[in-house]
Design an enzyme around this catalytic site. Sequence first.
Site: not given
Ligand code: DON
Length: 574
Positions: A108, A381, A401, A453, A472-473
């Site tokens: 990360r 992502t 991100n 996430s 998918g955030g």
């Molecule tokens: O680490 C995370 O949870 C986010 N930065 C992930 C971003 C992501 O999945 C973008 N897609 N919608």
Amino acid sequence: MRKAPAMHAGLMSLVLASAWLLVAPAQAAQAPQAGTAHPPGAAIASAHQLSTDAGLEILGQGGNAFDAAIAVSSTLSVVEPISSGIGGGGFFLLHDAKSGRDVFVDARETAPAAATPAAYLDKNGELDRDRATNGPWSAGIPGLPAALVHLAERYGKLPLKTSLAPAIRIAREGFPIYPRLEKGYASRREVMERYAGTRAVFLADGSPPKAGEILKQPELAHTLELLAGKGYDGFYRGEVAKKLLAAVKHEGGQWRADELSGYQVREREPLRLKYRGWDIVTAPPPSSGGVALAEILQMLSGWDLSKLDDAHRVHIVAEAMRRAYRDRTLYLGDPDFVKVPLARLTSADYAAGLRATIHPEKATPSDLLSGTPAPLEDDETTHFSIIDAEGNRVAATQTVNLLYGSGMVAPGTGVLLNNEMDDFALRPGTPNAFGVMGFSANAPAPGKRMLSSMTPSFLESKDKVIAVGAPGGSRIITQVLLAILAYDAGLAPQQVAALPRYHHQWMPDAISAEAGALDAATVSALQAMGHKVNAGEASWGNLQTVMWDKAAGTLSGGTDPRNPVGKAAVLAQP
Ligand code: DON
């Protein structure tokens, strides 16, 4: 740098072909003994055909799943700049067949020291969203290059140079732009064109990327070559580091040289949980995924979901989601900096307490659980899953991100920087781009990792071994959850990847559902229970999964049909 498409017509038709699934020829006449046999070959699922093929190429050269992961990851960094890259970070969940050990490689991004909460507030004390999501202040110190070196040094069989070769080749020779890249660019165009380094890559021919044209990234190829030749120092020290520091400074940001040269991946113990005969190995903090899955699955274990009608099943699952996302907001952050009450949050007793608050017929308004409001999200992502013939496995989710990260390429490097800083609670209680918020546990601090996430996971039952994950955030966790429930209901990987999705994240207090996820009667029944239902939302996610069925002696993969350039493939044992 782009060229006319004609040169690469063959490659283009391959890339534009829809997602496909190659199932291994029936190989094992006899069912091997559970837990002792090897898979009858290898399987890879990733979000682009070229990255899956890069992994297959490396397996073909004698590499193991970890070498293949380096090839898949680095190729995704080249062909999916919208989603992830060496200017970003990721999590790699590994299973080493020989030792039986599972390990979570945390690559990360980390916060630069200058990134204090105050640096992200405007003159009215509100969150400066431009700073949080665009340009140099939005970028954390990249982790992905360190992960590639770490995988090669600790787990691979082949030199890093060999495993990076496909990505270097594709960066140099180019690949056909596909519609998602073109559309994503259009939506981020204003930001991307602020930066000379970005214009040099994406506007080399004077016009924005167009589907079917070839995108060449010679500077990215050079950076990858330096990484291949010099390892860690090729990115974090020397020529590339200097250019990254100069670019951030030139655009008004502040990174220190020692923040780059001091970046380290962390090896962490994965989180382990059990659900109805499945052993699940998944992401620990600084991911919120494993903790949320532990809470949700333990709450759900109080019901036999297969006995419920659709509306009651979705109601119970959404109520469990709601409660877990509330805890994500309040308690989770980088465990190197804050004390995460892991034992409590993942305990059966705690889940039983939460379960007892779920009314079987009525939605619990989120603000009864305490909280504040929030908006929606996007889906970038990327995730890939690999099982090799020795039984090694990788589930990896990597990211910059939001679409094209910060939008900023450091001139001369081809490296598109992430905008992961927005995953911190930059302003307490203010939702980020995914509508999730946080408080002190996820406040930025020098060297701290922002809460994620991303939930790369392994599932194992008596007969089956599965690797799964998705982008998918904040909706990543619920995609993995629905995949676990679908595998438990007996679905095959491709069905799991295709399954329509629904989601609840406590705030906003609503069930989001893709078209086809909930029929009209189910929506009405949920509304009657007090749920707000946003049915028919635009689809989200890009799930990639592989499965070894030990009893049947087969391998199979599932690639998300929402993304037509993904590919799941099985390589029969040579
Ligand atoms: O680490 C995370 O949870 C986010 N930065 C992930 C971003 C992501 O999945 C973008 N897609 N919608």
